[in-house]
Design an enzyme around this catalytic site. Structure first.
Site, short mmCIF file in Angstrom:
data_model
loop_
_atom_site.label_atom_id
_atom_site.label_comp_id
_atom_site.label_asym_id
_atom_site.label_seq_id
_atom_site.Cartn_x
_atom_site.Cartn_y
_atom_site.Cartn_z
N TYR A 97 24.33 -10.01 -8.33
CA TYR A 97 24.45 -8.61 -7.88
C TYR A 97 25.71 -7.95 -8.41
O TYR A 97 26.64 -8.63 -8.84
CB TYR A 97 24.41 -8.51 -6.35
CG TYR A 97 25.62 -9.09 -5.63
CD1 TYR A 97 26.77 -8.34 -5.44
CD2 TYR A 97 25.59 -10.39 -5.13
CE1 TYR A 97 27.87 -8.86 -4.78
CE2 TYR A 97 26.69 -10.93 -4.46
CZ TYR A 97 27.83 -10.17 -4.29
OH TYR A 97 28.92 -10.68 -3.64
N MET A 137 30.63 14.19 -44.05
CA MET A 137 30.62 13.81 -45.46
C MET A 137 30.11 14.98 -46.30
O MET A 137 29.83 16.05 -45.78
CB MET A 137 29.77 12.57 -45.64
CG MET A 137 30.47 11.35 -45.04
SD MET A 137 29.44 9.92 -45.04
CE MET A 137 28.10 10.38 -44.00
N HIS A 149 45.62 3.58 -6.58
CA HIS A 149 45.13 3.78 -5.22
C HIS A 149 44.32 5.07 -5.12
O HIS A 149 43.19 5.10 -4.64
CB HIS A 149 46.31 3.81 -4.24
CG HIS A 149 45.91 4.06 -2.83
ND1 HIS A 149 45.86 5.33 -2.29
CD2 HIS A 149 45.48 3.23 -1.86
CE1 HIS A 149 45.45 5.25 -1.04
NE2 HIS A 149 45.20 3.98 -0.76
N GLY A 171 28.52 16.90 -40.56
CA GLY A 171 29.58 17.59 -41.31
C GLY A 171 30.72 16.71 -41.76
O GLY A 171 31.72 17.21 -42.27
N SER A 202 32.64 -13.71 -6.00
CA SER A 202 32.53 -12.30 -6.33
C SER A 202 33.70 -11.97 -7.26
O SER A 202 34.86 -12.17 -6.89
CB SER A 202 32.60 -11.45 -5.05
OG SER A 202 32.52 -10.10 -5.39
N ARG A 225 15.04 14.54 -36.65
CA ARG A 225 15.54 13.31 -36.01
C ARG A 225 15.35 13.47 -34.51
O ARG A 225 15.14 14.58 -34.01
CB ARG A 225 17.00 13.07 -36.35
CG ARG A 225 17.89 14.12 -35.78
CD ARG A 225 19.31 14.02 -36.22
NE ARG A 225 19.91 15.32 -35.91
CZ ARG A 225 21.04 15.76 -36.38
NH1 ARG A 225 21.73 15.03 -37.22
NH2 ARG A 225 21.50 16.93 -36.03
N ARG A 263 22.62 15.16 -50.80
CA ARG A 263 23.18 15.17 -49.44
C ARG A 263 23.43 13.76 -48.93
O ARG A 263 22.62 12.87 -49.18
CB ARG A 263 22.21 15.84 -48.46
CG ARG A 263 21.92 17.29 -48.73
CD ARG A 263 20.86 17.75 -47.72
NE ARG A 263 20.24 18.98 -48.13
CZ ARG A 263 20.64 20.19 -47.72
NH1 ARG A 263 21.64 20.30 -46.89
NH2 ARG A 263 20.01 21.26 -48.15
N LYS A 289 18.66 10.33 -42.12
CA LYS A 289 18.03 11.48 -42.76
C LYS A 289 16.97 11.03 -43.75
O LYS A 289 15.83 11.51 -43.75
CB LYS A 289 19.12 12.28 -43.47
CG LYS A 289 18.70 13.62 -43.96
CD LYS A 289 19.85 14.19 -44.80
CE LYS A 289 19.69 15.66 -45.01
NZ LYS A 289 20.33 16.47 -44.00
N CYS A 318 32.63 -7.21 -7.60
CA CYS A 318 32.94 -6.08 -6.73
C CYS A 318 34.12 -5.27 -7.24
O CYS A 318 34.61 -4.39 -6.56
CB CYS A 318 33.18 -6.54 -5.30
SG CYS A 318 34.57 -7.65 -5.14
C1 PEP Z 1 39.36 -6.42 -7.60
O1 PEP Z 1 40.49 -6.88 -7.79
O2 PEP Z 1 38.53 -6.25 -8.49
C2 PEP Z 1 38.95 -6.05 -6.24
C3 PEP Z 1 37.72 -5.65 -5.98
O3 PEP Z 1 39.92 -6.06 -5.29
P1 PEP Z 1 40.99 -4.88 -5.09
O4 PEP Z 1 40.65 -3.78 -6.01
O5 PEP Z 1 40.92 -4.53 -3.66
O6 PEP Z 1 42.25 -5.62 -5.46
#
Ligand code: PEP
Ligand code: MG
Length: 896
Positions: A866, A102, A451, A100, A778, A335, A91, A22, A846
């Site tokens: 990646y 303080m 799952h 709000g 990965s 702001r 203020r 502010k 992944c």
């Molecule tokens: C993981 O464990 O991050 C993975 C990609 O394999 P999964 O989730 O199939 O165990």
């Protein structure tokens, strides 16, 4: 001794750390020549010293006096001067906005004498007494610690006596009496008189605002918003201007564009004859700003011009608080304003168009979280009632349908065109058909990487899991909520996967235009074209590639449409389900090599066909196929179900089926207490003869088929759950053997890079050794998080994560946002040691984190090549990878 005070003319917006947001913006507006009531800011540094030492910092009083003297000189009046008092507002204003949280003290400088002077010069007695009672109320509670409810009760009593519907209906006499009552309350509660010295009022108000940094609500707010506790607040001391001096005065808030849609043009609310607090608290209904254009066209025009100047100066949407005092406009705050995801994209694109910002900056101004919000259909919030139950918001979006309690019912009703919501205690691979058929999935157990959650996100299905306040009774086909509401099969429910709530009935949906664009390129409207531009630009600047986790041709095709540059994880377990499960059972039950080979041979052509299709869809792009990972007993029938079936047979005098006996024996043999830490991943490949060979052969033959068909297949083979280089060496030898074999048989050489997942701490810590055998890594950050923390990914999120979040053990689930400190450290070690051993090692991720914006930014800085995520997260990852490449980006203005 530091310098603790800055006049508004001395600061600027770059000093927000010292002057608070502010204060820095008030200084900036002053520099720009906008009409800001004069004042000064006491720094956050002074607050930090005060909080550390518990006393006013040395020298502060003298500095404040100097700046006060300048203010007094400038206005030609003294603070609290009896005949014509200078009054001040005090203020808070921290580095980050904490609305709000303080304290504020207004009208400092009033006392028994100056209230009369104010009445005289303003010609408005009521106004003067109202201001005085507001001061005693705010000062009494903030500085002197009186319970504010006592003042409110006194006001309520007076209103009752006067039969006044609100305080506007109290006259000057009433308010003068109220001042006496308030002073009495202060005296009785504190043993002290309300101070008559204006200088003392100012000094104490500043210190009280400092102290309010540590109020309980401010601490709580900071915890939730992840604002550090050690920043402290600045205090802004400013000449009072009054919006409550009559119908030609008023207060309002304005946005330089519509913060909901991003549409240009001044937007906001105005309340005549009111102070700023009245607008925000909603004590009276404000009117749209357009009304101000009618009431006071000159002030409106000025406001519009100032708003334009601010937007050009800040090069962004600004919000503004203003007051009109008898026809004169004063700017009290500005702001960079918060906005919705739609507005963030639309505004960024327009500012680029207007030449105010470049494409890079436009990209930083939007966020992956915002894009994700735009991709999901939503409920019409106006139609949302109170939820039936709450759970873990596992896969965002909104969907409604008839509750069903198993796959068969889901398929039956869906086939008849009825939308359904699959409700299960938890899901298993067997529920997949039901999940595919359903609009949404609801489970009583499991967290964000259960799952149900992983599969639902992969499919872009709405999912709320771990809904502990329902009891699912699959047998009776119904669930019961805590308050006893029963929802039976066929009844309509709505699931909000973004909020984690379940509602009765079908709440209407609003479809997403962004999704239509991503799916079929349809560019309708400015938000969608803004999204398109942001994504295009992200693609030109990002270093991280984005692949998808996909294991069906449909998912692969969608991933490609969404811009995936390959498949980073093709899980092969779904290829063992449905009709094929029988063959897997044969493999497990086989007592002889021949029997096992027969079962594997029957699976081979099916796997080959799957791979051929996926390679065709991803032609020219890498497809990383992971060898089978889950424990085999996941493919066997449920132990209890089998036992019950056999017991029923026996009870009715029948002999249990021979196959059931065999199956139960196999189930008992393969049973594990901790299957996640048991016979799975590479371990399975090493102890079940022929399994790896069958999968590799299926893939190699698919590659050959694609080459023969003129395609450009780029298959890669990934070994899961490796902990030691020896495991990988053995698995790889088998892979190479089969690849060579297929090459020889077909006359087409098959070259597939072989790599491994890094999903166990031991793998990360011995990455240098493992890289000797791996062409790529990965990171399986789902398992890596599970094994680093020792958290069961299927249980803990619903069981105790809410408590852990409350206790501040962490501020986001580590299954959702990568834990940089622990799991992230393992990632960095593995990257460094892996690359040291093999400089051309390709490294990706992944796990679910590959599609989480904050984690994507981490993977960029950790030097990965990646990220791979579910198809629906691909655009989000593309956007965040682009933002990460532009440097130090945070969540973005639409994400908090
Ligand atoms: C993981 O464990 O991050 C993975 C990609 O394999 P999964 O989730 O199939 O165990
Ligand atoms: Mg894993």
């Amino acid at each position: 001794m530091g310098r603790y005070v800055y006049g508004f003319a001395e600061g600027n917006r770059d000093l927000a750390g010292l002057l608070g947001g502010k204060g820095a913006n008030l200084a900036e507006m002053t520099r720009l020549g906008l009409p800001v009531p004069p004042g000064f800011t006491v720094t956050t540094e002074a607050c930090r010293v005060f909080l550390a030492e518990g006393a006013e910092p040395e020298g502060l009083a003298a500095e404040v006096s100097r700046y006060l003297a300048a203010l007094e000189k400038d206005s030609g009046r003294l603070l609290g001067q009896p005949d014509d008092p200078l009054l001040l507002s005090v203020r808070s204003g921290a580095r980050f906005s904490m609305p709000g949280m303080m304290e504020t003290v207004l009208d400092v400088g009033l006392n028994d004498a100056s209230v009369l002077g104010l009445a005289k010069v303003s010609g408005n007695e009521r106004f003067a007494w109202d201001s005085y009672r507001r001061l005693i109320q705010m000062y009494g509670s903030t500085v002197m610690g009186v319970d504010p409810a006592l003042f409110e009760e006194e006001m309520a009593l007076l209103r009752q006596a006067r039969e006044a519907p609100d305080d506007v209906h109290l006259d000057a006499c009433d308010l003068a009496r109220l001042v006496e009552s308030y002073k009495r309350i202060v005296r009785e509660r504190t043993g002290h008189e309300f101070p008559q010295s204006p200088a003392l009022q100012l000094q104490q108000a500043i210190l009280a605002v400092f102290g309010s940094w540590n109020s309980e609500r401010a601490r709580l707010y900071r915890r939730r918003e992840r604002i550090p506790d050690d920043l402290g607040t600045a205090v802004n001391v400013q000449r009072m201007v009054f919006g409550n001096l009559g119908p030609d005065s008023g207060s309002g808030v304005a946005f330089t564009r519509d913060p909901a849609t991003g549409r240009p043009g001044l937007y906001g609310d105005y309340l005549a004859n009111a102070q700023g607090e009245d607008v925000v608290s909603g004590v009276r209904d404000a009117v749209p700003l357009a009304e101000l254009a009618r009431l006071d066209p000159r002030s409106y025009r000025r406001l519009r011009d100032h708003a334009k100047a601010l937007e050009r100066h800040y090069r962004d949407l600004c919000d503004i608080e203003f007051t009109i005092e008898r026809g004169t406009l004063w700017m009290l705050q500005t702001r960079v304003g918060k906005r919705t995801a739609e507005a963030a994209f639309a505004i960024a694109a327009e500012l680029i168009e207007e030449g105010l910002i470049g494409a890079d900056e436009g990209l930083v101004r939007v966020s992956g979280d915002g894009l994700a919000r735009l991709m999901f259909p939503r409920f019409d919030t106006a139609a949302l009632g109170a939820p039936l139950a709450h759970g873990v918001p596992a896969s965002p979006g909104a969907a409604a349908g008839a509750a069903v309690f198993d796959s068969a019912a889901a398929l039956r009703r869906a086939a008849a065109g009825e939308p359904v919501v699959l409700v299960r205690e938890e899901t298993t691979p067997d529920d997949l058909p039901g999940m595919v058929a359903a609009q949404a999935v609801l489970t009583g157990r499991g967290g964000k990487t259960s799952h149900a959650a992983v599969v639902a996100r992969g499919m872009g299905k709405v999912c709320v899991c771990g809904v502990q306040d329902i009891t699912v009774d699959t047998g009776a086909r119904r669930f019961t909520t805590r308050d006893g509401t029963v929802v039976a099969e066929g009844e309509l429910i709505s699931v909000d996967g973004s909020r984690g709530t379940v509602h009765a009935g079908a709440v209407p949906l609003v479809p997403s235009a962004t999704m239509r664009y991503l799916e079929c390129g349809e560019q309708a409207g400015s938000v969608v074209s803004a999204v398109a531009r942001a994504l295009e630009h992200a693609d030109t600047v990002r270093r991280l590639e984005v692949r998808a986790n996909a294991d069906t041709p449909e998912d692969a095709a969608r991933a490609r449409r969404f811009g995936a540059q390959g498949i980073g994880l093709c899980r092969t377990e779904h290829m063992f389900l449905g009709e094929r499960r029988k063959l897997v059972e044969e493999m497990i039950l086989a007592r002889t090599d021949t029997a096992r080979e027969r079962a594997l041979a029957a699976l081979l052509p099916l796997q080959r066909a799957d791979f051929t299709e996926i390679l065709a869809v991803m032609d020219g792009l890498p497809v990383t196929v992971r060898l089978l990972d889950p424990p085999l007993h996941e493919f066997l029938p449920d132990r209890t179900e089998l036992a019950v079936r056999m017991a029923a047979d026996e009870a009715s005098g029948r002999r249990p089926e021979a196959r059931d006996v065999e199956l139960l024996d196999a189930v008992n043999r393969t049973h594990e207490e901790n299957p996640m830490l048991g016979l799975r991943g590479v371990r399975l490949g090493l102890v079940v003869p022929g399994l790896v060979a069958m999968q590799v052969r299926a893939l190699a033959e698919a590659v050959v088929a694609r080459i023969r068909a003129g395609g450009a297949p780029r298959a890669e083979i990934m070994v899961p759950l490796v902990g030691a280089v020896e495991e990988l060496r053995l698995a790889r030898a088998e892979v190479e053997r089969v690849l060579a074999e297929v090459g020889e048989e077909t006359g087409v050489p098959v070259r597939c890079p072989v790599g491994t997942m890094i999903e166990l701490p031991r793998a990360a810590l011995t990455a240098g050794r493992i890289a000797e055998e791996a062409e790529f890594f990965s990171f399986g950050t789902n398992d890596l998080t599970q094994t680093t923390w020792g958290f069961s990914r299927d249980d803990v999120e619903a069981a105790f994560f809410p408590a852990y979040l409350d206790l501040d053990v962490f501020d986001a689930s580590p299954f959702e946002t990568l834990d940089r400190e622990g799991v992230g450290r393992l990632v960095r070690i593995a990257v460094e040691e892996g690359r040291a051993a093999r400089p051309d090692l390709v490294i990706g991720v992944c796990g679910e984190h590959g599609g989480d914006p904050e984690s994507v930014r981490f993977f960029h800085t950790a030097g990965l090549d990646y990220v791979s995520c579910s198809p629906f997260r691909v655009p989000v990852a593309r956007l965040e990878a682009g933002r990460a490449a532009l440097g130090d980006t945070g969540p973005g203005p639409d994400s908090r």
